[in-house]
Motif scaffolding. Sequence first.
Motif, mmCIF file in Angstrom:
data_model
loop_
_atom_site.group_PDB
_atom_site.id
_atom_site.type_symbol
_atom_site.label_atom_id
_atom_site.label_comp_id
_atom_site.label_asym_id
_atom_site.label_seq_id
_atom_site.Cartn_x
_atom_site.Cartn_y
_atom_site.Cartn_z
ATOM 1 N N ASP A 12 41.510 43.952 42.763
ATOM 2 C CA ASP A 12 42.586 42.979 42.639
ATOM 3 C C ASP A 12 42.226 41.683 43.351
ATOM 4 O O ASP A 12 42.487 40.579 42.850
ATOM 5 N N LEU A 13 41.605 41.792 44.527
ATOM 6 C CA LEU A 13 41.184 40.595 45.257
ATOM 7 C C LEU A 13 40.087 39.847 44.508
ATOM 8 O O LEU A 13 40.131 38.619 44.381
ATOM 9 N N LEU A 14 39.115 40.563 44.000
ATOM 10 C CA LEU A 14 38.035 39.911 43.241
ATOM 11 C C LEU A 14 38.581 39.207 42.005
ATOM 12 O O LEU A 14 38.204 38.066 41.707
ATOM 13 N N LEU A 15 39.464 39.891 41.280
ATOM 14 C CA LEU A 15 40.034 39.286 40.081
ATOM 15 C C LEU A 15 40.845 38.051 40.431
ATOM 16 O O LEU A 15 40.826 37.056 39.693
ATOM 17 N N TYR A 16 41.542 38.080 41.555
ATOM 18 C CA TYR A 16 42.302 36.900 41.991
ATOM 19 C C TYR A 16 41.379 35.724 42.302
ATOM 20 O O TYR A 16 41.649 34.588 41.889
ATOM 21 N N LEU A 17 40.286 35.979 43.006
ATOM 22 C CA LEU A 17 39.351 34.891 43.340
ATOM 23 C C LEU A 17 38.715 34.299 42.086
ATOM 24 O O LEU A 17 38.512 33.074 41.995
ATOM 25 N N ILE A 18 38.399 35.136 41.112
ATOM 26 C CA ILE A 18 37.758 34.647 39.885
ATOM 27 C C ILE A 18 38.740 33.854 39.040
ATOM 28 O O ILE A 18 38.433 32.753 38.566
ATOM 29 N N ARG A 19 39.942 34.389 38.840
ATOM 30 C CA ARG A 19 40.917 33.700 37.997
ATOM 31 C C ARG A 19 41.462 32.441 38.651
ATOM 32 O O ARG A 19 41.797 31.465 37.962
#
Length: 283
Positions: free
Chosen positions: A62-69
């Motif tokens: 969830d954290l990785l997806l937040y940083l990418i988006r």
Amino acid sequence: MSTEPTELPPALDSTAAPMPQVVDQVALARLYGEPLFSMPTDLYIPPDALEVFLEAFEGPLDLLLYLIRKQNFNILDIPMAGVTRQYLSYVDEIRERNLELAAEYLLMAAMLIEIKSRMLLPPKKAAEGQEAEDPRAELVRRLLEYEQMKLASMQLNALPHYGRDFLKAQVYIEQSLQPRFPDVSMQELQSAWRDILKRANLVQHHKISREELSVREHMSIVLKHLQGRKFVEFENLFDPTQGTPVLVVTFIALLELAKETLIEITQAEAFAPIYVRLAFTPV
């Protein structure tokens, strides 16, 4: 007259502490019911007393997806250096607060560092006609699957939930407390009638006579016998001493009264005595 100096009351003493100006002011807080209009000078606030969390994540993906988006990165071409740096900075913050929570994030951090190091090395040779394997492929696949599941869960959460968005209507209808007796079957009526005939044969007379009997008359006799009484046993409506013809006419009269719903024939349970009573006419 005494020349001793008199003590001024606190309200008139100019050396007393000035009262706070409370006009057009709002109390900052209340201490033991008393309003405070200024911060105490000896107030100590621990460094970790107030913490503000701007974002809450459900896990490393969830954290990785937040940083990418958030930075509009292409998920199929992730810049590992920048994403890893931002990810590690967040992990350092949560390590200071909750080491157990940071364990799962540390595992993902090790995976990011491994992918970053593999990208710095020369790619492995692949078979002819095939592209070299991208170290980020497995991470991209997991991120895409997680994003699909997250969007599906958000769509499900948007649907109305029982207990959160609506409640089931419950209506209580008070039922009548009057007991309802089971219906008497034709076989039980026949059995009761046979018993009456058997008793009538024991006391029968051999006097031959011709007598005209009226069913309507015996219907009136039965109604008069039931009037003013709550229940009457089926057997008590017959007089064996009057002979079989009277018993037959009385039984036909009972059937006619039941057909016209003027009487009710009830029985509490199987093989129990049969009772007859006047039918209650609804108002």
